[in-house]
Structures are given as structure tokens and as C-alpha cells.
Write a protein that holds these residues in place. Structure first.
Motif, PDB file in Angstrom:
ATOM      1  N   ILE A   1       0.830  -1.211   0.000  1.00 29.95           N
ATOM      2  CA  ILE A   1       0.000   0.000   0.000  1.00 29.95           C
ATOM      3  C   ILE A   1       0.857   1.250   0.000  1.00 29.95           C
ATOM      4  O   ILE A   1       0.617   2.200  -0.764  1.00 29.95           O
ATOM      5  CB  ILE A   1      -0.952  -0.013   1.213  1.00 29.95           C
ATOM      6  N   ASN A   2       1.878   1.272   0.840  1.00 21.72           N
ATOM      7  CA  ASN A   2       2.733   2.458   0.928  1.00 21.72           C
ATOM      8  C   ASN A   2       3.547   2.685  -0.344  1.00 21.72           C
ATOM      9  O   ASN A   2       3.754   3.828  -0.769  1.00 21.72           O
ATOM     10  CB  ASN A   2       3.665   2.345   2.139  1.00 21.72           C
ATOM     11  N   ILE A   3       4.003   1.609  -0.959  1.00 22.51           N
ATOM     12  CA  ILE A   3       4.754   1.741  -2.214  1.00 22.51           C
ATOM     13  C   ILE A   3       3.855   2.278  -3.319  1.00 22.51           C
ATOM     14  O   ILE A   3       4.252   3.176  -4.086  1.00 22.51           O
ATOM     15  CB  ILE A   3       5.363   0.391  -2.622  1.00 22.51           C
ATOM     16  N   LEU A   4       2.647   1.759  -3.420  1.00 24.92           N
ATOM     17  CA  LEU A   4       1.720   2.224  -4.453  1.00 24.92           C
ATOM     18  C   LEU A   4       1.381   3.696  -4.274  1.00 24.92           C
ATOM     19  O   LEU A   4       1.341   4.457  -5.247  1.00 24.92           O
ATOM     20  CB  LEU A   4       0.428   1.388  -4.413  1.00 24.92           C
ATOM     21  N   ARG A   5       1.130   4.093  -3.027  1.00 27.07           N
ATOM     22  CA  ARG A   5       0.674   5.466  -2.751  1.00 27.07           C
ATOM     23  C   ARG A   5       1.650   6.523  -3.245  1.00 27.07           C
ATOM     24  O   ARG A   5       1.265   7.478  -3.919  1.00 27.07           O
ATOM     25  CB  ARG A   5       0.477   5.669  -1.236  1.00 27.07           C
ATOM     26  N   GLN A   6       2.889   6.376  -2.873  1.00 27.78           N
ATOM     27  CA  GLN A   6       3.824   7.483  -3.062  1.00 27.78           C
ATOM     28  C   GLN A   6       4.893   7.237  -4.119  1.00 27.78           C
ATOM     29  O   GLN A   6       5.740   8.107  -4.336  1.00 27.78           O
ATOM     30  CB  GLN A   6       4.507   7.810  -1.723  1.00 27.78           C
ATOM     31  N   PHE A   7       4.837   6.084  -4.766  1.00 26.75           N
ATOM     32  CA  PHE A   7       5.875   5.827  -5.754  1.00 26.75           C
ATOM     33  C   PHE A   7       5.359   5.002  -6.934  1.00 26.75           C
ATOM     34  O   PHE A   7       5.377   5.454  -8.071  1.00 26.75           O
ATOM     35  CB  PHE A   7       7.064   5.101  -5.100  1.00 26.75           C
ATOM     36  N   GLY A   8       4.868   3.805  -6.656  1.00 24.88           N
ATOM     37  CA  GLY A   8       4.511   2.874  -7.720  1.00 24.88           C
ATOM     38  C   GLY A   8       3.481   3.393  -8.688  1.00 24.88           C
ATOM     39  O   GLY A   8       3.550   3.126  -9.896  1.00 24.88           O
ATOM     40  N   LEU A   9       2.489   4.141  -8.197  1.00 30.22           N
ATOM     41  CA  LEU A   9       1.465   4.721  -9.059  1.00 30.22           C
ATOM     42  C   LEU A   9       1.711   6.200  -9.336  1.00 30.22           C
ATOM     43  O   LEU A   9       1.430   6.687 -10.436  1.00 30.22           O
ATOM     44  CB  LEU A   9       0.084   4.551  -8.415  1.00 30.22           C
ATOM     45  N   LEU A  10       2.240   6.921  -8.338  1.00 31.89           N
ATOM     46  CA  LEU A  10       2.350   8.371  -8.464  1.00 31.89           C
ATOM     47  C   LEU A  10       3.346   8.813  -9.530  1.00 31.89           C
ATOM     48  O   LEU A  10       3.032   9.666 -10.373  1.00 31.89           O
ATOM     49  CB  LEU A  10       2.738   8.979  -7.106  1.00 31.89           C
ATOM     50  N   ILE A  11       4.541   8.255  -9.511  1.00 33.73           N
ATOM     51  CA  ILE A  11       5.575   8.697 -10.456  1.00 33.73           C
ATOM     52  C   ILE A  11       5.177   8.406 -11.911  1.00 33.73           C
ATOM     53  O   ILE A  11       5.277   9.292 -12.774  1.00 33.73           O
ATOM     54  CB  ILE A  11       6.940   8.062 -10.120  1.00 33.73           C
ATOM     55  N   PRO A  12       4.687   7.189 -12.223  1.00 36.38           N
ATOM     56  CA  PRO A  12       4.217   6.963 -13.599  1.00 36.38           C
ATOM     57  C   PRO A  12       3.072   7.897 -13.988  1.00 36.38           C
ATOM     58  O   PRO A  12       3.010   8.359 -15.139  1.00 36.38           O
ATOM     59  CB  PRO A  12       3.749   5.505 -13.583  1.00 36.38           C
TER      60      PRO A  12
ATOM     61  N   VAL B   1      -6.533   7.672  -5.262  1.00 34.73           N
ATOM     62  CA  VAL B   1      -7.826   7.016  -5.477  1.00 34.73           C
ATOM     63  C   VAL B   1      -7.625   5.524  -5.782  1.00 34.73           C
ATOM     64  O   VAL B   1      -8.288   4.655  -5.194  1.00 34.73           O
ATOM     65  CB  VAL B   1      -8.604   7.685  -6.630  1.00 34.73           C
ATOM     66  N   ILE B   2      -6.700   5.217  -6.673  1.00 34.15           N
ATOM     67  CA  ILE B   2      -6.449   3.811  -7.031  1.00 34.15           C
ATOM     68  C   ILE B   2      -5.917   3.041  -5.830  1.00 34.15           C
ATOM     69  O   ILE B   2      -6.335   1.906  -5.557  1.00 34.15           O
ATOM     70  CB  ILE B   2      -5.468   3.723  -8.218  1.00 34.15           C
ATOM     71  N   THR B   3      -4.998   3.639  -5.074  1.00 35.42           N
ATOM     72  CA  THR B   3      -4.428   2.955  -3.903  1.00 35.42           C
ATOM     73  C   THR B   3      -5.488   2.693  -2.843  1.00 35.42           C
ATOM     74  O   THR B   3      -5.515   1.621  -2.227  1.00 35.42           O
ATOM     75  CB  THR B   3      -3.282   3.779  -3.288  1.00 35.42           C
ATOM     76  N   ALA B   4      -6.363   3.666  -2.603  1.00 34.91           N
ATOM     77  CA  ALA B   4      -7.435   3.484  -1.618  1.00 34.91           C
ATOM     78  C   ALA B   4      -8.339   2.323  -2.012  1.00 34.91           C
ATOM     79  O   ALA B   4      -8.748   1.514  -1.159  1.00 34.91           O
ATOM     80  CB  ALA B   4      -8.245   4.767  -1.470  1.00 34.91           C
ATOM     81  N   ALA B   5      -8.658   2.214  -3.302  1.00 35.70           N
ATOM     82  CA  ALA B   5      -9.501   1.111  -3.778  1.00 35.70           C
ATOM     83  C   ALA B   5      -8.821  -0.239  -3.583  1.00 35.70           C
ATOM     84  O   ALA B   5      -9.444  -1.209  -3.115  1.00 35.70           O
ATOM     85  CB  ALA B   5      -9.839   1.326  -5.255  1.00 35.70           C
ATOM     86  N   ILE B   6      -7.535  -0.320  -3.904  1.00 35.37           N
ATOM     87  CA  ILE B   6      -6.784  -1.564  -3.715  1.00 35.37           C
ATOM     88  C   ILE B   6      -6.691  -1.918  -2.229  1.00 35.37           C
ATOM     89  O   ILE B   6      -6.858  -3.081  -1.839  1.00 35.37           O
ATOM     90  CB  ILE B   6      -5.374  -1.439  -4.326  1.00 35.37           C
TER      91      ILE B   6
END
Length: 448
Positions: free
Chosen positions: A393-404, A427-432
Motif C-alpha cells: 500500500i505504501n509503495i503504491l501510494r507514493q511511488f509505484g502509481l504516483l511517479i508513472p 484514489v487507485i491505492t485506496a480502492a486496492i
């Protein structure tokens, strides 16, 4: 039978409030160090604000290390107290403090080695570069006191004592606030030191908090104490502290990496854009760290009741915490949407900064409510030995989804796309996160 702990008896909503408000204030104050530095140095020049803003990813990493280690200690102490294992709880205190001090020394050395090439990667302006190096060369020495005092803070919070940590945090921040203008501008008998004065003030504040923390732990009655009789270094405890605390470290550390990459995008537009994002990130951290204060109040309650195998109170803590987090971030959104220009004037914003900063602030703040949901789920997973989900969750929030998302949206929308990327990622991270919470129920098989 020993004395019952309030984390297993007190009504849930009052318990969360009393457990969360002090660390909420403490976390808020933790990040006001750089906020206050930026506020005062912005009165020197926009270059000075840019220099201190460039240093923020490094100071964020340093604080992230402190918080990660502290949370690992916090969770272990709460869990052992829930299991009524006083000796192990005391052993965690001693090992945690030693580990924190050792890590602080290592981090200080690393920062001193990397700071020059780090700043050189952002700017060729010699004035900004020199001020950034001057600031960070001194700030690097805050890390040992930061690591140790936050460790003791989390030790006490793990026992349910939330008030004392708040007060020694307040004392350090107040000292920093008083010293900042005196040392930056040379008031009264103090020398005029510019950005170096801001750094000296920060180091003094953290050191003062550490001294007070030791005093409270050693000379005031607490539910745990430093173990000396029969004490030995326990590398298993070291490992558990790192494993448990890593999601919290990552959550904060990724903020530093996110700032680094965002600045790389923004520097293509202007140094004013970098200065704005530095100011914005201070505002965002105030909001997110306030949310983290709530989380730090909920984590020991969840960890204690997980250790005690009390599913009802564990679930109640999560549900109440999630609701409060959404309300807190909702209020923040309203304030920033209604008063963006007034907020930015705190940083002496120029007309150019206000021209794109006001709409940017209104766009990015919408993401906060979704961040609240994801952060609370990650903390629930962390408290119930499902660290891998918390990490994801933390990786997706601030790096995995945000940078792309930044890269893609900036191609089509320019600098405005960078601001919208924050909403998309959260939004995507919250749903996951919510899907993971629903799919994987609580298991007490490994609670002992």
C-alpha cells in the motif's frame, strides 16, 4: 492478576481520542521544524527557500528512519504488554534505544557523504547550492537525537502514555521556533547566520527533546523501564523492530523519493515551481503527519488487542480510526480549497508562484481523503502481522502509481498534469487497500 491496561477496558472512542491527540500533536510538531525553517528563510530570499526545500527530501529520510524504528519498538512493546510479558517489553526498550543511537550515527555519516552530489543534481546556481550545503551540513547532526527521542516517544506510547511524549516534543519545537529568527537574522546577542542559523536551531530542538525524553523514561514512573539486570543485545529483537517498523519507514521515506522525482519534473519548468512544491510539501506533511498522529494512537491499541486476541476491539479501533481520518482530512481539504492564497503567503509567495500555486493547491488537496483510507488500512495490516500488504500500500501510494502518473499526465497536460497525478494515485491505492482489507480477514494464528 496484574493491573488491567486501558487499551483492553476503556470505551473505544474516548480511548482513541486520548491515545491519538497527543501523538497527533507530536507528529504535527515533528514536521514543523522544516516548516518553520522554510517560513523564516523565505524572508531572506526565494533562493533561500529553494535551498532549504531541496534539503527536505534528505531531512524527510532522516525522520523516516527515526519513525520507522520507533514504530517497530512501539508495536513490540504493546504486543508484549498485551501478552503480559513484562520482561520482554523491558528488553525491547533497551535494545530499541541502542539500535536507534547506532542507526543515528550511521545515517549522519551517510548524509554528510551524499549531500553535495545530491544538491548538484538539482541546481547549477552556486548561491542555492552553497546555501543548501550549509544548511544540510549542520542538520545532519540532528539524527542521533532524533532517533533516540522518537524511540523513547514510541516506547511510552506503546504503554498507553501519550501525554509525556507530546510535552517533550513541544519543548523541542518551541526552542527551535524561538532560536530560528534569533540565529537566522542575528537578533540581540546572537550572530546573523542565515540558513545555517535555521539548521543550528533544528539540531538544538531535537537535542533538547532527547534530554527530556531520557529524564521522563528514567526518573518518572512508567509501565516499562530500561532493562539493565540480565540485559543482553538481542538481534532477534533488532530484526523484529526493523520488520515491523519498515512500512512506517517506507511510508515516510517514499515521501522523500516522491519529492526528489517531483522536483526533477518541476525544475524543467522553473525554480519557482520547485520553491512552490517545497512550500506545498510542508503543508501536505502537516496534514499527513496529523493523520499519522491518529494512526500512531491507533497502532498500539490494535497491536495490544491483536496480542490479546480481542477481535472485537481490534476491529472497532480500525473502524473508528478510519472514520476520524476521513473527517480530519476532509476539514483540511475545505481549508486549503477556501484559503489557498492566504496559506501560500506564509511562504512569502511571489505573484508567479501564486498564479499556478493556487489552482495546484486546490487540485492536490482532494487526494487527502483517499490517503486517509489507504494509510489506515496499511496500519491495520502492520499491527496484525501482515507487513507485506502494508508495504504494498505504501509503495503504491507514493511511488509505484504516483511517479508513472506524473510522467504520463505531464505529457498531455504539462505542469497541471503533475498536480492531478496525486489524485489519481491516491484514489487507485485506496480502492486496492479496501479490497485487500475485505479479502484477507484477521488471523490470530501468529499473534502469540
Amino acid at each position: 492478576m496484574g493491573e488491567l491496561n486501558k487499551m483492553e477496558t476503556k470505551p473505544m472512542l474516548p480511548l482513541i481520542v486520548t491515545m491519538s491527540v497527543p501523538p497527533l500533536i507530536s507528529m504535527f510538531l515533528q514536521y514543523t521544524y522544516n516548516f518553520v525553517d522554510c517560513m523564516f528563510v523565505s524572508w531572506i530570499s526565494e533562493d533561500a527557500l529553494t535551498a532549504v526545500s531541496l534539503a527536505f527530501p534528505i531531512t524527510t529520510l532522516m525522520i523516516a528512519m527515526s519513525i520507522g524504528t520507533g514504530v517497530g519498538v512501539n508495536v513490540l512493546i504493546a504486543r508484549y504488554l498485551g501478552q503480559k510479558n513484562q520482561d520482554m517489553a523491558n528488553s525491547v526498550v533497551s535494545n530499541g534505544i541502542i539500535l536507534s543511537a547506532a542507526c543515528g550515527v550511521i545515517v549522519t555519516i551517510v548524509v554528510l557523504l551524499i549531500m553535495k552530489p545530491f544538491f548538484a543534481s538539482f541546481t547549477e546556481d552556486p548561491t542555492i547550492y552553497d546555501m543548501a550545503v550549509d544548511y544540510m551540513r549542520i542538520c545532519a547532526f540532528m539524527e542521533v537525537s532524533s532517533m533516540v527521542h522518537i524511540c523513547i516517544q514510541k516506547v511510552l506510547q506503546g504503554t498507553g502514555n501519550m501525554i509525556a511524549p507530546m510535552w517533550f516534543q513541544i519543548a523541542g519545537v518551541l526552542l527551535n521556533f524561538v532560536l530560528d529568527p534569533l540565529l537566522i537574522f542575528g537578533v540581540w546577542i546572537f550572530p546573523e547566520m542565515g540558513v545555517e542559523g535555521a539548521a543550528v536551531s533544528t539540531v538544538c530542538g531535537y537535542t533538547f527533546s532527547m534530554i527530556l525524553a531520557f529524564y521522563v523514561l528514567i526518573f518518572r514512573k512508567q509501565k516499562v523501564k530500561i532493562k539493565t539486570k540480565g540485559f543482553k543485545l538481542d538481534f532477534k529483537i533488532f530484526k523484529e523492530i526493523f520488520v515491523i517498523g519498515f512500512p512506517s519507514f517506507l511510508m515516510n521515506a517514499l515521501g522523500a523519493f516522491m519529492t526528489y522525482f517531483t522536483n526533477l519534473f518541476l525544475v524543467l519548468y522553473s525554480t519557482t515551481a520547485v520553491a512552490f512544491f517545497g512550500a506545498y510539501f510542508k503543508l501536505q506533511q502537516v496534514v499527513i503527519m496529523t493523520l499519522n498522529g491518529l494512526v500512531q494512537g491507533c497502532i498500539p491499541i490494535m497491536s495490544y488487542n491483536y496480542g490479546a486476541k480481542n477481535e472485537k476491539r481490534l476491529t472497532q479501533t480500525f473502524q473508528y480510526g478510519n472514520t476520524i481520518g476521513i473527517l480530519l482530512t476532509g476539514v483540511s481539504i475545505i481549508i486549503l480549497c477556501l484559503f489557498p492564497s492566504q496559506v501560500l503567503t506564509v511562504f512569502n509567495a511571489s505573484e508567479e508562484m501564486l498564479s499556478f500555486g493556487v489552482p495546484a493547491l486546490r487540485i492536490m488537496c482532494i487526494s487527502y481523503v483517499f490517503a486517509a483510507i489507504a494509510t489506515m488500512v496499511a496500519s491495520f495490516m502492520q499491527s496484525t502481522k501482515r507487513v507485506k500488504f502494508s508495504l504494498l500500500i505504501n509503495i503504491l501510494r507514493q511511488f509505484g502509481l504516483l511517479i508513472p502518473a506524473m510522467w504520463l499526465l505531464s505529457k498531455f497536460m504539462g505542469m497541471t498534469g503533475i498536480w492531478y497525478a496525486f489524485i489519481v494515485a491516491e484514489v487507485i491505492t485506496a480502492a486496492i487497500s479496501w479490497a485487500l482489507y475485505k479479502k484477507y480477514p484477521i488471523s490470530f494464528d501468529e499473534a502469540a
